[in-house]
Design a protein around this motif. Structure first.
Motif: not given
Ligand code: PMP
Length: 403
Positions: A101, A206, A233, A235
Motif C-alpha cells: 500500500g 483502505d 483507491s 489497497r
C-alpha cells in the motif's frame, strides 16, 4: 581533513520517515522479551505460511524474471474477482499492482501533489501517509476525527481558513489507523461532494476494510460513486494476508493508468514476481473467504481480550476506542494518568517489556501527547494480557516518578 558536507536536494528536508517503521529495527535490537503492540502486523500464527511455502516452491516459468509493470495479468484478474465479490465494479485498465500500500500512497502523492499544495489529513492519521505527502512538499491540513471518522462537516471552515482548496484529501475510511474509527456513510457522501466542489482527489486508503468482525458494512466510495475520477483507491494484501509479501494495488481512473505505470517504472520496474504469483495462487485456489472469516473471528477475540485487560488494569484511567474491525485501539490516558507523555512512557514501557506507538507520531503538530496506538492483531490473548499488565506497571512507574 577539510570540513565537507554532502550536498542534498531541498526535497531531502521533507524526508521525515516513520516512527512506526523504525520500531521494527528498534525492537529487533532488544534482547529481552517484548510484547509487540507497535507494528500493525497480523500475528505470525495467522499467516497461511504452509500454503505460501508450497506456492513459492512450485515451478512457474518466468517467476524469477522481470514482470509487467502494471502487474501479473493473472493477479489482476483475481483482484477484479475479489472486488467484484464485494460489490465494486472495476476493470483491468483501472488496476496497477503495487509494492504494498505504501507504493500506492507514494504514487498518489507523486502524480497529484506539487510542493506547497494543501493536503487534508485526518488527525490522528497513519504516520506514513503524512510522511509520504511531506516528501512531495505538501502542506498538511490536519482535520479532526471522532468515532465516526473524519469530521467532514468541519472541512469547509478549515479550508476557508487555509485560504485555498486542497489538492488531495487523505482518508482511511474503515477501522482507521490509528483510531479504529469508521467513516459514516453520510460523511462519505458529503466528502465526495466536497471533493467535486474543490476538484480535490480523495486518496481512499483502505487496507483493513475486509477485516470487519462486528457491526454492519458501510458502502465504500467506489460503491457510492462507481468509477469516480476523483477517487484514488489504495489497497494492499499486507493486512489480509502477509505484509512481507509487499503486494498491493491501486484502483484508479484509467486516464491515470499510463502515468502510474511511468511513475512505477522509475521506482521499481515491477513488483516482485514470486510474491505476486503466491498471492495469485492463494486467490485462485479460493482460500481468501475462509481465511478472512477465520482471522476476523480471531481478531475480534484479540480486540475483546485487549479491552478486557485494559479495563481490569486501568479502570477509568484510560479511554479506548472500540473498533468494529481492523487492527488498532486508540488509547487516551485520563484520571490519574492524564498527564502522562506517551513519548516519555515509551522508553519505560520498553524496559518493562511492551511496545506501542506514541500518539504524537500520528499528528502533524506533536499533539495527542497522552494518547497511544495499540495493535491487538499480532498477539494471542494471553500475551495481550501480559502486555497490558506491563503497560500498567510502566505507567505507574512514570506517574509515581519512579521511571
Ligand atoms: N495505509 C495504512 C492505513 C496502513 O495501516 C498501512 C500499513 N500499516 C499501509 C497503508 C501500508 O501498507 P503496506 O504495508 O502494504 O505498504
Amino acid at each position: 581533513m577539510p570540513a565537507t558536507s554532502i550536498p542534498l536536494a531541498r526535497r531531502a528536508a521533507g524526508l521525515v520517515g516513520s516512527v512506526i517503521d523504525s520500531s521494527t529495527s528498534l525492537l529487533a535490537g532488544q534482547a529481552h522479551d517484548i510484547v509487540r503492540f507497535a507494528m500493525g502486523a497480523p500475528g505470525d500464527d495467522l499467516i497461511p505460511t504452509g500454503l505460501f511455502d508450497r506456492y513459492y516452491g512450485e515451478p512457474s516459468p518466468g517467476k524469477y524474471g522481470y514482470g509487467a509493470t502494471e502487474g501479473e495479468p493473472a493477479l489482476v484478474e483475481q483482484i477484479l474477482a475479489l472486488v467484484r465479490g464485494r460489490g465494486v465494479e472495476s476493470a483491468a485498465e483501472r488496476i496497477t499492482v503495487t509494492t504494498g500500500g505504501m507504493q500506492g500512497l507514494d504514487l498518489a502523492c507523486k502524480v497529484f501533489v506539487d510542493p506547497g499544495d494543501l493536503v487534508v489529513v485526518e488527525g490522528p492519521t497513519y504516520t506514513n501517509g503524512n510522511s509520504t505527502a511531506l516528501s512531495y512538499g505538501a502542506d498538511l491540513l490536519q482535520a479532526p476525527l471522532d468515532e465516526h471518522g473524519l469530521v467532514v462537516e468541519r472541512l469547509p471552515d478549515l479550508v476557508k481558513r487555509a485560504g485555498r482548496t486542497p489538492r488531495a484529501i487523505y482518508t482511511i475510511p474503515n477501522f482507521q489507523n490509528p483510531s479504529g474509527a469508521t467513516l459514516s456513510a453520510k460523511r462519505r457522501e458529503r466528502l465526495l461532494s466536497l471533493a467535486e466542489q474543490w476538484g480535490s482527489v480523495i486518496i481512499d486508503d483502505d487496507p483493513y476494510g475486509l477485516l470487519r468482525f462486528q457491526g454492519t458494512e458501510v458502502p465504500g466510495f467506489s460503491q457510492l460513486a462507481p468509477r469516480h475520477p476523483l477517487v484514488f483507491s489504495v489497497r494492499t494484501f499486507s493486512k489480509i494476508l502477509a505484509p512481507g509479501l509487499r503486494v498491493g494495488w491501486v484502483d484508479a481512473d484509467p486516464e491515470l493508468r499510463q502515468l502510474l505505470i511511468n511513475a512505477k517504472q522509475v521506482m521499481d520496474t515491477c513488483t516482485a514476481v514470486p510474491t505476486q504469483r503466491m498471492v495469485t495462487r492463494f486467490l485462485q485456489e479460493g482460500h481468501l473467504d475462509g481465511h478472512l472469516a477465520r482471522v476476523s473471528g480471531l481478531y475480534r477475540a484479540r480486540k475483546d481480550a485487549m479491552l478486557d485487560s485494559l479495563h481490569r488494569h486501568f479502570g477509568e484511567d484510560v479511554h479506548s476506542t472500540d473498533p468494529e474491525g481492523g487492527f488498532f485501539l486508540w488509547l487516551t490516558f485520563t484520571g490519574r494518568y492524564a498527564d502522562i507523555d506517551t513519548q516519555q512512557l515509551f522508553e519505560v514501557a520498553l524496559r518493562h517489556g511492551v511496545a506501542y506507538i506514541p500518539g504524537p507520531a500520528f499528528s502533524t503538530d506533536g499533539s495527542f501527547t497522552n494518547a497511544l496506538r495499540l495493535c491487538f492483531a499480532t498477539s494471542a490473548p494471553d500475551r495481550i494480557e501480559e502486555g497490558v499488565a506491563r503497560l500498567r506497571r510502566a505507567a505507574d512507574a512514570m506517574a509515581g516518578g519512579r521511571a
